[in-house]
Design a protein around this motif. Structure first.
Motif, PDB file in Angstrom:
ATOM      1  N   SER A   1      29.100  12.085   7.557  1.00 20.49           N
ATOM      2  CA  SER A   1      30.425  11.628   7.960  1.00 20.49           C
ATOM      3  C   SER A   1      30.586  11.851   9.457  1.00 20.49           C
ATOM      4  CB  SER A   1      31.502  12.381   7.184  1.00 20.49           C
ATOM      5  OG  SER A   1      31.392  12.134   5.790  1.00 20.49           O
TER       6      SER A   1
ATOM      7  N   TYR B   1      27.003   3.439  13.419  1.00 21.28           N
ATOM      8  CA  TYR B   1      27.859   4.142  12.468  1.00 21.28           C
ATOM      9  C   TYR B   1      27.632   5.651  12.387  1.00 21.28           C
ATOM     10  CZ  TYR B   1      27.941  -0.749  11.074  1.00 21.28           C
ATOM     11  OH  TYR B   1      28.022  -2.119  11.085  1.00 21.28           O
TER      12      TYR B   1
ATOM     13  N   THR C   1      33.459  -6.002   3.586  1.00 15.69           N
ATOM     14  CA  THR C   1      34.852  -5.645   3.861  1.00 15.69           C
ATOM     15  C   THR C   1      35.735  -6.210   2.751  1.00 15.69           C
ATOM     16  OG1 THR C   1      34.453  -5.705   6.252  1.00 15.69           O
ATOM     17  CG2 THR C   1      36.744  -5.774   5.515  1.00 15.69           C
TER      18      THR C   1
ATOM     19  N   LYS D   1      39.772   2.841   7.171  1.00 14.49           N
ATOM     20  CA  LYS D   1      40.773   2.123   7.952  1.00 14.49           C
ATOM     21  C   LYS D   1      40.580   0.614   7.836  1.00 14.49           C
ATOM     22  CE  LYS D   1      42.665   1.632  12.611  1.00 14.49           C
ATOM     23  NZ  LYS D   1      42.574   2.080  14.040  1.00 14.49           N
ATOM     24  N   GLU D   2      39.349   0.172   7.918  1.00 12.43           N
ATOM     25  CA  GLU D   2      39.051  -1.265   7.849  1.00 12.43           C
ATOM     26  C   GLU D   2      38.741  -1.733   6.432  1.00 12.43           C
ATOM     27  OE1 GLU D   2      39.389  -3.255  10.377  1.00 12.43           O
ATOM     28  OE2 GLU D   2      39.791  -1.672  11.842  1.00 12.43           O
TER      29      GLU D   2
ATOM     30  N   TRP E   1      31.521   4.540   4.647  1.00 13.42           N
ATOM     31  CA  TRP E   1      32.742   3.814   4.310  1.00 13.42           C
ATOM     32  C   TRP E   1      33.757   4.005   5.428  1.00 13.42           C
ATOM     33  CZ3 TRP E   1      35.119   0.259   1.544  1.00 13.42           C
ATOM     34  CH2 TRP E   1      36.493   0.325   1.331  1.00 13.42           C
ATOM     35  N   ASP E   2      34.342   2.900   5.873  1.00 17.17           N
ATOM     36  CA  ASP E   2      35.381   2.935   6.883  1.00 17.17           C
ATOM     37  C   ASP E   2      36.721   2.689   6.189  1.00 17.17           C
ATOM     38  OD1 ASP E   2      37.123   2.642   8.970  1.00 17.17           O
ATOM     39  OD2 ASP E   2      35.945   1.166  10.075  1.00 17.17           O
TER      40      ASP E   2
ATOM     41  N   ARG F   1      35.390   7.988  12.105  1.00 18.25           N
ATOM     42  CA  ARG F   1      36.142   7.336  11.026  1.00 18.25           C
ATOM     43  C   ARG F   1      35.260   6.915   9.862  1.00 18.25           C
ATOM     44  NH1 ARG F   1      35.600   2.775  14.632  1.00 18.25           N
ATOM     45  NH2 ARG F   1      34.926   0.878  13.530  1.00 18.25           N
ATOM     46  N   PHE F   2      33.949   7.129   9.971  1.00 17.15           N
ATOM     47  CA  PHE F   2      33.013   6.730   8.922  1.00 17.15           C
ATOM     48  C   PHE F   2      32.741   7.901   7.973  1.00 17.15           C
ATOM     49  CE2 PHE F   2      31.840   4.082  12.644  1.00 17.15           C
ATOM     50  CZ  PHE F   2      32.217   2.857  12.126  1.00 17.15           C
TER      51      PHE F   2
END
Length: 248
Positions: free
Chosen positions: A179, A118, A214, A198-199, A195-196, A182-183
């Motif tokens: 950061s 990550y 999730t 998108k997912e 934190w993602d 995407r994380f």
């Protein structure tokens, strides 16, 4: 003649018995689990970490109903997977998992894995932070002086003594999350977290554990993120209390 026919037919009967469709290699003694079939018999039974792959076992249904305002009329289904589990109800889903089948060997191994997954790097050191291949510089360390002079200097140098009222705090054992891609770094959860969006997934490092939460609900992203943080904190409390371990 009949005896000879029976002798010739015996191998055919044995071959037919050995090819029964109801008992194949993936059936795992009738469980139908291809994962269990590949495990050595008794390993899971003798492990105190048997529940580690199933974090849903340490979160009761009552907590989930209160946290997500699930009415009694809505049925909550719990699904177990090879690594993790899910709560599903009315088109919503919460997926929980840890970083492996058991806690990592140490917090350093856990952080290395977390950073690799990550943080987009291998361990703590970036290309700019890699140490030189030569030895340490001796200047200021006393190693450039003869041994006798080193001992005398060390005894007379009071600046090297550890003071009882020192205000220097302990160095942090883990580096804070940043950061990356995407994380998005999240503060105040575990040792570090990302934190993602998108997912809708939160990944948390705590000691020698990696927690993955999730949240797939119909709420806004900020609300889903808050739910994920709350679930991660509850799982951390369970880890501190060793509630994922099973008494043998």
């Amino acid at each position: 003649m009949k005896l000879k026919s029976l002798i010739l037919a015996f191998p055919v009967l044995c071959f037919a018995c050995g090819n029964s469709d109801s008992d194949n290699a993936n059936n795992a003694a009738g469980t139908g689990s291809p994962y269990l079939a590949k495990q050595v018999v008794g390993v899971t039974t003798l492990s105190v970490d048997a529940n580690y792959q199933k974090p849903c076992n340490i979160l009761d249904e009552e907590y989930m109903r209160g946290a997500f305002n699930i009415g009694e009329s809505s049925e909550i289904e719990v699904l177990d997977h090879q690594n993790g589990c899910e709560f599903e109800w009315s088109g919503n889903k919460i997926a929980l998992s840890f970083g492996g089948t058991k806690p990592f060997e140490s917090m350093y191994v856990a952080e290395y894995t977390f950073d690799k997954l990550y943080q987009g790097k291998k361990g703590h050191e970036s290309e700019e932070e890699k140490p030189a291949l030569t030895g340490p510089h001796p200047e200021g360390t006393g190693s450039e002086m003869p041994a006798d002079e080193q001992d005398a200097t060390a005894k007379s140098d009071s600046s090297k003594e550890v003071q009882g009222d020192s205000t220097l705090g302990a160095l942090p054992l883990t580096k804070p999350a940043v950061s990356k891609g995407r994380f998005v770094a999240v503060q105040g959860v575990g040792d570090k977290a990302v934190w993602d969006p998108k997912e809708g997934a939160l990944h948390v490092l705590y000691n020698n554990h990696i927690i993955n939460v999730t949240v797939e609900t119909k709420e806004k992203q900020e609300v889903r993120k808050e739910h994920a943080q709350n679930l991660a904190e509850v799982l951390i409390e369970k880890i501190v209390g060793n509630e994922y371990q099973r008494r043998l």
